[in-house]
Motif scaffolding. Structure first.
Motif, PDB file in Angstrom:
ATOM      1  N   GLY A 136     -79.758 -38.591 -22.838  1.00 31.22           N
ATOM      2  CA  GLY A 136     -80.743 -37.843 -22.044  1.00 31.22           C
ATOM      3  C   GLY A 136     -80.419 -37.923 -20.556  1.00 31.22           C
ATOM      4  O   GLY A 136     -80.537 -36.931 -19.833  1.00 31.22           O
ATOM      5  N   ASN A 137     -79.973 -39.093 -20.090  1.00 36.92           N
ATOM      6  CA  ASN A 137     -79.637 -39.238 -18.666  1.00 36.92           C
ATOM      7  C   ASN A 137     -78.440 -38.385 -18.271  1.00 36.92           C
ATOM      8  O   ASN A 137     -78.459 -37.703 -17.246  1.00 36.92           O
ATOM      9  N   LEU A 138     -77.389 -38.423 -19.112  1.00 35.01           N
ATOM     10  CA  LEU A 138     -76.193 -37.620 -18.806  1.00 35.01           C
ATOM     11  C   LEU A 138     -76.539 -36.137 -18.835  1.00 35.01           C
ATOM     12  O   LEU A 138     -76.150 -35.367 -17.948  1.00 35.01           O
ATOM     13  N   HIS A 139     -77.277 -35.745 -19.867  1.00 34.02           N
ATOM     14  CA  HIS A 139     -77.647 -34.350 -20.064  1.00 34.02           C
ATOM     15  C   HIS A 139     -78.549 -33.884 -18.926  1.00 34.02           C
ATOM     16  O   HIS A 139     -78.370 -32.803 -18.359  1.00 34.02           O
ATOM     17  N   GLY A 140     -79.499 -34.751 -18.559  1.00 30.61           N
ATOM     18  CA  GLY A 140     -80.430 -34.413 -17.478  1.00 30.61           C
ATOM     19  C   GLY A 140     -79.703 -34.234 -16.152  1.00 30.61           C
ATOM     20  O   GLY A 140     -80.138 -33.458 -15.296  1.00 30.61           O
ATOM     21  N   ALA A 141     -78.571 -34.947 -15.991  1.00 34.59           N
ATOM     22  CA  ALA A 141     -77.806 -34.812 -14.748  1.00 34.59           C
ATOM     23  C   ALA A 141     -76.897 -33.587 -14.793  1.00 34.59           C
ATOM     24  O   ALA A 141     -76.119 -33.353 -13.871  1.00 34.59           O
ATOM     25  N   GLY A 142     -76.967 -32.826 -15.871  1.00 34.28           N
ATOM     26  CA  GLY A 142     -76.231 -31.559 -15.914  1.00 34.28           C
ATOM     27  C   GLY A 142     -75.025 -31.527 -16.837  1.00 34.28           C
ATOM     28  O   GLY A 142     -74.427 -30.471 -17.036  1.00 34.28           O
ATOM     29  N   ALA A 143     -74.630 -32.673 -17.414  1.00 32.42           N
ATOM     30  CA  ALA A 143     -73.439 -32.679 -18.280  1.00 32.42           C
ATOM     31  C   ALA A 143     -73.765 -32.027 -19.631  1.00 32.42           C
ATOM     32  O   ALA A 143     -74.897 -32.106 -20.113  1.00 32.42           O
ATOM     33  N   ASP A 144     -72.773 -31.384 -20.209  1.00 31.09           N
ATOM     34  CA  ASP A 144     -72.876 -30.958 -21.609  1.00 31.09           C
ATOM     35  C   ASP A 144     -72.508 -32.159 -22.464  1.00 31.09           C
ATOM     36  O   ASP A 144     -71.561 -32.876 -22.133  1.00 31.09           O
ATOM     37  N   VAL A 145     -73.240 -32.358 -23.550  1.00 36.29           N
ATOM     38  CA  VAL A 145     -72.939 -33.502 -24.414  1.00 36.29           C
ATOM     39  C   VAL A 145     -72.769 -33.018 -25.848  1.00 36.29           C
ATOM     40  O   VAL A 145     -73.526 -32.162 -26.326  1.00 36.29           O
ATOM     41  N   ILE A 146     -71.754 -33.543 -26.512  1.00 39.43           N
ATOM     42  CA  ILE A 146     -71.564 -33.316 -27.948  1.00 39.43           C
ATOM     43  C   ILE A 146     -71.515 -34.692 -28.605  1.00 39.43           C
ATOM     44  O   ILE A 146     -70.847 -35.593 -28.092  1.00 39.43           O
ATOM     45  N   VAL A 147     -72.231 -34.840 -29.705  1.00 38.17           N
ATOM     46  CA  VAL A 147     -72.188 -36.104 -30.435  1.00 38.17           C
ATOM     47  C   VAL A 147     -71.340 -35.892 -31.687  1.00 38.17           C
ATOM     48  O   VAL A 147     -71.490 -34.880 -32.374  1.00 38.17           O
ATOM     49  N   VAL A 148     -70.426 -36.804 -31.963  1.00 38.38           N
ATOM     50  CA  VAL A 148     -69.756 -36.819 -33.268  1.00 38.38           C
ATOM     51  C   VAL A 148     -70.241 -38.078 -33.960  1.00 38.38           C
ATOM     52  O   VAL A 148     -69.966 -39.184 -33.496  1.00 38.38           O
ATOM     53  N   SER A 149     -71.033 -37.904 -34.994  1.00 39.78           N
ATOM     54  CA  SER A 149     -71.667 -39.066 -35.609  1.00 39.78           C
ATOM     55  C   SER A 149     -71.190 -39.302 -37.032  1.00 39.78           C
ATOM     56  O   SER A 149     -71.229 -38.422 -37.883  1.00 39.78           O
ATOM     57  N   SER A 150     -70.764 -40.525 -37.278  1.00 44.08           N
ATOM     58  CA  SER A 150     -70.478 -40.977 -38.637  1.00 44.08           C
ATOM     59  C   SER A 150     -71.759 -41.543 -39.220  1.00 44.08           C
ATOM     60  O   SER A 150     -72.777 -41.608 -38.542  1.00 44.08           O
ATOM     61  N   GLY A 151     -71.685 -41.962 -40.450  1.00 35.68           N
ATOM     62  CA  GLY A 151     -72.831 -42.656 -41.038  1.00 35.68           C
ATOM     63  C   GLY A 151     -73.379 -41.998 -42.281  1.00 35.68           C
ATOM     64  O   GLY A 151     -74.199 -42.586 -42.976  1.00 35.68           O
ATOM     65  N   ALA A 152     -72.934 -40.778 -42.577  1.00 38.46           N
ATOM     66  CA  ALA A 152     -73.499 -40.070 -43.732  1.00 38.46           C
ATOM     67  C   ALA A 152     -73.216 -40.831 -45.031  1.00 38.46           C
ATOM     68  O   ALA A 152     -74.123 -41.059 -45.841  1.00 38.46           O
ATOM     69  N   ILE A 153     -71.971 -41.242 -45.199  1.00 43.33           N
ATOM     70  CA  ILE A 153     -71.603 -41.903 -46.460  1.00 43.33           C
ATOM     71  C   ILE A 153     -72.279 -43.276 -46.536  1.00 43.33           C
ATOM     72  O   ILE A 153     -72.870 -43.645 -47.562  1.00 43.33           O
ATOM     73  N   ALA A 154     -72.253 -44.010 -45.409  1.00 43.84           N
ATOM     74  CA  ALA A 154     -72.851 -45.348 -45.388  1.00 43.84           C
ATOM     75  C   ALA A 154     -74.344 -45.285 -45.726  1.00 43.84           C
ATOM     76  O   ALA A 154     -74.861 -46.139 -46.460  1.00 43.84           O
ATOM     77  N   LEU A 155     -75.044 -44.284 -45.194  1.00 39.96           N
ATOM     78  CA  LEU A 155     -76.474 -44.164 -45.484  1.00 39.96           C
ATOM     79  C   LEU A 155     -76.727 -43.716 -46.917  1.00 39.96           C
ATOM     80  O   LEU A 155     -77.558 -44.282 -47.627  1.00 39.96           O
ATOM     81  N   GLY A 156     -75.995 -42.686 -47.314  1.00 37.64           N
ATOM     82  CA  GLY A 156     -76.233 -42.080 -48.623  1.00 37.64           C
ATOM     83  C   GLY A 156     -75.951 -43.024 -49.776  1.00 37.64           C
ATOM     84  O   GLY A 156     -76.652 -43.015 -50.789  1.00 37.64           O
ATOM     85  N   ARG A 157     -74.942 -43.879 -49.604  1.00 33.68           N
ATOM     86  CA  ARG A 157     -74.590 -44.766 -50.732  1.00 33.68           C
ATOM     87  C   ARG A 157     -75.716 -45.765 -51.000  1.00 33.68           C
ATOM     88  O   ARG A 157     -75.947 -46.142 -52.139  1.00 33.68           O
ATOM     89  N   THR A 158     -76.435 -46.173 -49.959  1.00 34.32           N
ATOM     90  CA  THR A 158     -77.565 -47.089 -50.177  1.00 34.32           C
ATOM     91  C   THR A 158     -78.697 -46.365 -50.881  1.00 34.32           C
ATOM     92  O   THR A 158     -79.277 -46.892 -51.830  1.00 34.32           O
ATOM     93  N   VAL A 159     -79.010 -45.167 -50.381  1.00 36.42           N
ATOM     94  CA  VAL A 159     -80.104 -44.403 -50.983  1.00 36.42           C
ATOM     95  C   VAL A 159     -79.828 -44.207 -52.472  1.00 36.42           C
ATOM     96  O   VAL A 159     -80.725 -44.317 -53.303  1.00 36.42           O
ATOM     97  N   LEU A 160     -78.572 -43.930 -52.800  1.00 38.85           N
ATOM     98  CA  LEU A 160     -78.222 -43.670 -54.196  1.00 38.85           C
ATOM     99  C   LEU A 160     -77.966 -44.953 -54.990  1.00 38.85           C
ATOM    100  O   LEU A 160     -77.635 -44.897 -56.183  1.00 38.85           O
ATOM    101  N   GLY A 161     -78.066 -46.091 -54.332  1.00 36.18           N
ATOM    102  CA  GLY A 161     -77.870 -47.377 -55.013  1.00 36.18           C
ATOM    103  C   GLY A 161     -76.450 -47.598 -55.500  1.00 36.18           C
ATOM    104  O   GLY A 161     -76.224 -48.241 -56.526  1.00 36.18           O
ATOM    105  N   MET A 162     -75.472 -47.088 -54.754  1.00 35.15           N
ATOM    106  CA  MET A 162     -74.077 -47.308 -55.168  1.00 35.15           C
ATOM    107  C   MET A 162     -73.652 -48.735 -54.809  1.00 35.15           C
ATOM    108  O   MET A 162     -74.062 -49.259 -53.783  1.00 35.15           O
TER     109      MET A 162
END
Ligand code: GLU
Length: 385
Positions: A53-79
């Motif tokens: 929010g601070n970077l964006h508020g100061a005018g920068a464009d921000v892109i997030v590349v986020s991992s975590g889909a597999i790590a989260l999903g495997r718990t939900v599915l009880g793997m």
């Protein structure tokens, strides 16, 4: 692995974070997901969202590349723990990605930021036509001040056609978006002269002005169970980024407000690029592509592109050659002189139909709302007058 002697006196000074206008932030699974319980770390994410929010508020464009889909999903599915088969990780990603995207949208939403999810496969970044599409979507989201949240589309990516690690994916996204900075938030605070867990004399390298064979030789194997990328994929990412005009940082994400910490001078490693993204892209367009056609511009269009504007269909008097969307073409003036080169936004069949016509008429002529520009100014490299 050989320890590398590092002379800090020859290292160049690290730039400041607030001088960048377009920043890609890559977040590793081990930061976002609590490995013991397989839950998302909401408090940590909320603090990172404040930084964004601070970077964006100061005018920068921000892109997030986020991992975590597999790590989260495997718990939900009880793997069970341990390596997953391809179809298991695809199923885990299908479940986890929903939760991941929602958490980002909520966390950034608290900062007043709109989030857009983009899932890409290897082909989306490596095939020219699809690359242009993905780039246009990223660009439009940022024009609208939204923050794209990107991940690999793990549900459809197969072993042969996947990145598998988000370090290199983030570097390709950064170059695709013309970002000037890529920050890899990781569970290690930077690149060391030797693996720090085995070698107590290992020192952190604050600035890497150039990726040499010695730097590459320091990269070890995978770092942790949850994240796929170790130091090796981070160095690969640094090569992709710095050769396209993007600086890169490896920094510790295991603190609250990790971007605030970097801005405040926390230890990290900077990989510097000798260039900038616009200049490297233009160099690439000017030099390394085989032009497939010629666009002859009228005098008004020559003046417009020389003053830094995009080339509109209205300014194209004649077209030669057969080309696809995204191919390099030569731009010539009414006297036949070469003005420069550019990547054309239409294939030759469609370009012929809209040449000389107003951009407002494109939809009526082609039956779809195409781009207003025949060659966008960012996709153009003009020769010196
Ligand atoms: N795309 C994978 C995921 O979201 C992560 C890849 C990586 O850890 O680099 O689960």
């Amino acid at each position: 692995m050989a320890a590398v002697k590092h002379d800090s006196k020859v290292a160049r000074k690290a730039p400041r974070l607030d001088q960048f206008r377009r920043i890609v932030i890559k977040v590793g699974s081990s930061l976002l997901v609590d490995s013991a319980r397989g839950r998302l770390k909401h408090a940590w994410l909320a603090a990172l969202a404040e930084d964004i929010g601070n970077l964006h508020g100061a005018g920068a464009d921000v892109i997030v590349v986020s991992s975590g889909a597999i790590a989260l999903g495997r718990t939900v599915l009880g793997m069970p723990k341990g390596p997953l088969k391809l179809e298991e990780s695809q199923a885990a990603a299908a479940v986890g990605q929903i939760a991941l995207a929602r958490s980002w949208a909520e966390a950034l939403g608290h900062q007043g930021i709109t989030t857009g999810q983009i899932l890409v496969t290897l082909g989306d970044t490596e095939e020219r036509r699809r690359y242009l599409n993905a780039r246009a979507t990223l660009g439009r989201l940022m024009d609208l001040r939204a923050v794209p949240v990107v991940n690999e589309n793990d549900t459809v990516a197969t072993t042969e056609i996947r990145y598998g690690d988000n370090d290199r994916l983030a570097a390709r996204v950064a170059t695709m978006a013309g970002a000037d900075l890529l920050v890899l938030l990781s569970d290690i605070d930077g690149l060391y002269t030797a693996p720090p867990q085995n070698d107590p004399s290992a020192e952190l390298i604050p600035v890497v002005p150039r990726i040499t064979a010695e730097i590459e030789s320091i990269a070890g194997g995978p770092a942790s169970e949850l994240s796929r990328g170790g130091m090796r994929t981070k160095i690969e990412a640094a090569k992709i980024a710095t050769s396209a005009g993007t600086h890169m940082i490896i920094a510790n994400g295991r603190v609250k407000n990790p971007l605030g910490a970097i801005a405040g001078g926390a230890r990290c490693t900077w990989f510097l690029t000798p260039s900038n993204p616009v200049a490297s892209r233009k160099k690439w367009i000017a030099g390394s592509l085989e032009p497939r056609g010629i666009l002859h511009l009228d005098a008004g269009a020559v003046r417009a592109v020389r003053s830094g504007k995009s080339l509109l269909p209205a300014g194209v008097a004649r077209i030669e050659g057969e080309f696809d969307r995204g191919d390099a073409v030569i731009l010539r003036g009414p006297d036949g002189g070469e003005l420069g080169r550019g990547l054309v936004a239409y294939d030759s069949t469609h370009a012929l139909k809209i040449a000389g016509r107003s951009s407002r008429d494109i939809e009526g002529i082609l039956g779809y709302a195409g781009r207003a520009e025949m060659v966008h100014r960012d996709d153009m490299a003009l020769a010196a007058e």
